[in-house]
Design a protein around this motif. Structure first.
Motif, PDB file in Angstrom:
ATOM      1  N   GLN A  49      23.279  34.295  99.951  1.00  0.00           N
ATOM      2  CA  GLN A  49      21.947  34.045  99.384  1.00  0.00           C
ATOM      3  C   GLN A  49      20.906  34.425 100.433  1.00  0.00           C
ATOM      4  OE1 GLN A  49      21.441  32.957  96.271  1.00  0.00           O
ATOM      5  NE2 GLN A  49      23.546  32.359  95.790  1.00  0.00           N
ATOM      6  N   ASP A  50      19.839  35.022  99.993  1.00  0.00           N
ATOM      7  CA  ASP A  50      18.712  35.278 100.872  1.00  0.00           C
ATOM      8  C   ASP A  50      18.027  33.930 101.127  1.00  0.00           C
ATOM      9  OD1 ASP A  50      16.476  36.887 102.056  1.00  0.00           O
ATOM     10  OD2 ASP A  50      15.413  35.895 100.405  1.00  0.00           O
ATOM     11  N   PRO A  51      17.795  33.551 102.403  1.00  0.00           N
ATOM     12  CA  PRO A  51      17.259  32.213 102.690  1.00  0.00           C
ATOM     13  C   PRO A  51      15.950  31.898 101.969  1.00  0.00           C
ATOM     14  CG  PRO A  51      18.083  33.204 104.692  1.00  0.00           C
ATOM     15  CD  PRO A  51      18.161  34.268 103.642  1.00  0.00           C
ATOM     16  N   ALA A  52      15.013  32.837 101.961  1.00  0.00           N
ATOM     17  CA  ALA A  52      13.727  32.569 101.298  1.00  0.00           C
ATOM     18  C   ALA A  52      13.944  32.382  99.798  1.00  0.00           C
ATOM     19  CB  ALA A  52      12.744  33.705 101.562  1.00  0.00           C
ATOM     20  N   ALA A  53      14.811  33.203  99.229  1.00  0.00           N
ATOM     21  CA  ALA A  53      15.085  33.098  97.795  1.00  0.00           C
ATOM     22  C   ALA A  53      15.794  31.780  97.476  1.00  0.00           C
ATOM     23  CB  ALA A  53      15.933  34.279  97.325  1.00  0.00           C
ATOM     24  N   LEU A  54      16.698  31.357  98.350  1.00  0.00           N
ATOM     25  CA  LEU A  54      17.418  30.100  98.115  1.00  0.00           C
ATOM     26  C   LEU A  54      16.444  28.928  98.103  1.00  0.00           C
ATOM     27  CD1 LEU A  54      20.101  28.552  97.773  1.00  0.00           C
ATOM     28  CD2 LEU A  54      20.213  28.375 100.266  1.00  0.00           C
ATOM     29  N   ARG A  55      15.522  28.938  99.071  1.00  0.00           N
ATOM     30  CA  ARG A  55      14.520  27.863  99.135  1.00  0.00           C
ATOM     31  C   ARG A  55      13.688  27.827  97.844  1.00  0.00           C
ATOM     32  NH1 ARG A  55      14.230  27.663 104.650  1.00  0.00           N
ATOM     33  NH2 ARG A  55      13.435  29.776 104.716  1.00  0.00           N
ATOM     34  N   GLU A  56      13.200  28.987  97.458  1.00  0.00           N
ATOM     35  CA  GLU A  56      12.364  29.057  96.255  1.00  0.00           C
ATOM     36  C   GLU A  56      13.156  28.627  95.006  1.00  0.00           C
ATOM     37  OE1 GLU A  56       9.426  29.356  95.070  1.00  0.00           O
ATOM     38  OE2 GLU A  56      10.018  29.809  92.995  1.00  0.00           O
ATOM     39  N   GLN A  57      14.379  29.146  94.873  1.00  0.00           N
ATOM     40  CA  GLN A  57      15.182  28.814  93.695  1.00  0.00           C
ATOM     41  C   GLN A  57      15.533  27.332  93.644  1.00  0.00           C
ATOM     42  OE1 GLN A  57      14.893  31.964  91.513  1.00  0.00           O
ATOM     43  NE2 GLN A  57      16.144  30.207  90.913  1.00  0.00           N
ATOM     44  N   SER A  58      15.765  26.740  94.820  1.00  0.00           N
ATOM     45  CA  SER A  58      16.137  25.319  94.844  1.00  0.00           C
ATOM     46  C   SER A  58      14.974  24.474  94.338  1.00  0.00           C
ATOM     47  CB  SER A  58      16.519  24.887  96.262  1.00  0.00           C
ATOM     48  OG  SER A  58      17.646  25.630  96.692  1.00  0.00           O
ATOM     49  N   GLU A  59      13.772  24.808  94.784  1.00  0.00           N
ATOM     50  CA  GLU A  59      12.594  24.061  94.321  1.00  0.00           C
ATOM     51  C   GLU A  59      12.366  24.327  92.835  1.00  0.00           C
ATOM     52  OE1 GLU A  59       9.350  24.935  96.998  1.00  0.00           O
ATOM     53  OE2 GLU A  59      10.247  23.690  98.580  1.00  0.00           O
TER      54      GLU A  59
END
Ligand code: TYM
Length: 327
Positions: A49-59
């Motif tokens: 997972q791309d870290p920035a994308a993971l953060r955004e998707q989690s929220e």
């Protein structure tokens, strides 16, 4: 009150399949059960997972839960990674899991098929999921059909632990809808609708704009006939669309068939699109409000605190029984 636990991976946008198969039941069960709903970010990283994308998707997944109607004062909403006991119990249960059991998991076979390098986390994923459920001694686990095998393993592991170390875990039960437990792709009715599909036309994301939804449904594959009839064997595409229709309205399968008798697929698809848009538009409106309110982190922090408190007793008991020195 019976306890409920479930979760979804933030590995893409949640789809109509996730809603019909599971999220709809989360919303329903919160009124009668003691509910824990999490965003399973630790599971999402079993594929890169791309870290920035993971953060955004989690929220985003957490906000969709709330937008769909989960009340964070009634149910506990949290991020799996924010409660350390998930990783801890996941490891402890990995040591009780047999390689053969994990090799039999169809999700692992599907996700690893044809790949050159397969992460070890993808393989041990079901033990982590078992830990999620057993950590809270959940009675009921609302999921779609594709999680049935993982749940079966969870039950086996609970039983194995109880036999080896004395009665500790409840044996959890699945809560799987009768219609809609397996919503199929719009472009191929032999595959389930999946948020990780590379073809965005194959799924309806809960946050798709109304015109995108209309377009996707109008392009959905159907057979060359024109009868709106529920017949999964011979008309899997149309049957899938009928299932979606019944889950987005209060109509039964027979009522949908009767409504479009002799009319062909055109009017049926048009109305289906409006039913889906009608269901999702209010959710999308609330989603925007929640994201703009800036309250999400506070809600997730308070969810974490409640989840941690519930998990604490289990992990202490498990470690004591397995023979770890208590300091
Ligand atoms: P995930 O993220 O793949 O899917 C989330 C939930 O949606 C259901 N679902 C579907 N239902 C009907 N039709 C579909 N096409 C469809 N696609 C997905 C899934 O069955 C699931 O209920 N391993 C889990 C996440 C998990 C979990 C847990 C679930 C981790 N720990 C503990 C319950 C309890 C998963 O990958 O779900």
């Amino acid at each position: 009150k019976l306890r409920v636990l479930s979760g979804m991976q933030p590995s893409g946008q949640l789809t109509l399949g996730n809603y019909i198969g599971a999220l709809k039941n989360y919303v329903k069960l919160q009124h009668t059960h003691d509910c824990y709903f999490m965003v399973v970010d630790l599971h999402a990283i079993t594929v890169p997972q791309d870290p920035a994308a993971l953060r955004e998707q989690s929220e985003s997944v957490a906000a969709v839960y709330l937008a769909a109607g989960i009340d964070p004062n009634t149910a506990t909403v949290f991020l799996q990674s924010s409660v350390k006991a998930h990783a801890e119990l996941g490891w402890l249960l990995t040591t009780l899991t047999y390689m053969g059991e994990l090799e039999r998991m169809t999700q692992f076979k599907d996700k690893s098929e044809g790949k050159e390098s397969v992460g070890a986390g993808l393989f041990t994923y079901p033990s982590l999921m078992a830990g999620d459920i057993l950590l809270y001694n959940a009675d009921l686990v609302p999921v779609g059909e594709d999680q049935r095998q993982h749940l079966e393993l969870t039950r086996d592991l609970a039983h194995r632990f109880n036999t080896r170390f004395s009665e500790t875990f409840k044996i959890p039960q699945g809560y799987i809808p009768e219609v809609g437990a397996r919503i199929m792709s719009l472009d191929d009715a032999s595959k389930k609708m999946s948020k990780s599909s590379p073809n965005a036309g194959s799924y309806i994301a809960l946050l798709d704009a109304p015109d995108v939804i209309r377009k996707k449904i109008s392009r959905a594959v159907t057979d060359s006939g024109r009868e709106v009839k529920y017949d999964p064997q011979n008309k899997p595409e149309v049957s899938n669309l009928i299932s979606i229709y019944t889950q987005c309205t209060d109509l039964s399968i027979a009522e949908v068939e009767a409504k479009y008798e002799g009319q062909g697929y055109g009017p049926f698809k048009k109305d289906l699109a409006e039913a889906v848009v009608g269901l999702l538009e209010p959710i999308q409106q609330r989603y925007r409000e929640i994201r703009e309110s800036g309250e999400l982190h506070d809600i997730l922090r308070s969810g974490r605190d409640r989840a941690e408190a519930a998990a604490e007793a289990t992990i202490r008991e498990v470690k004591q029984k397995m023979g770890f020195v208590q300091l």
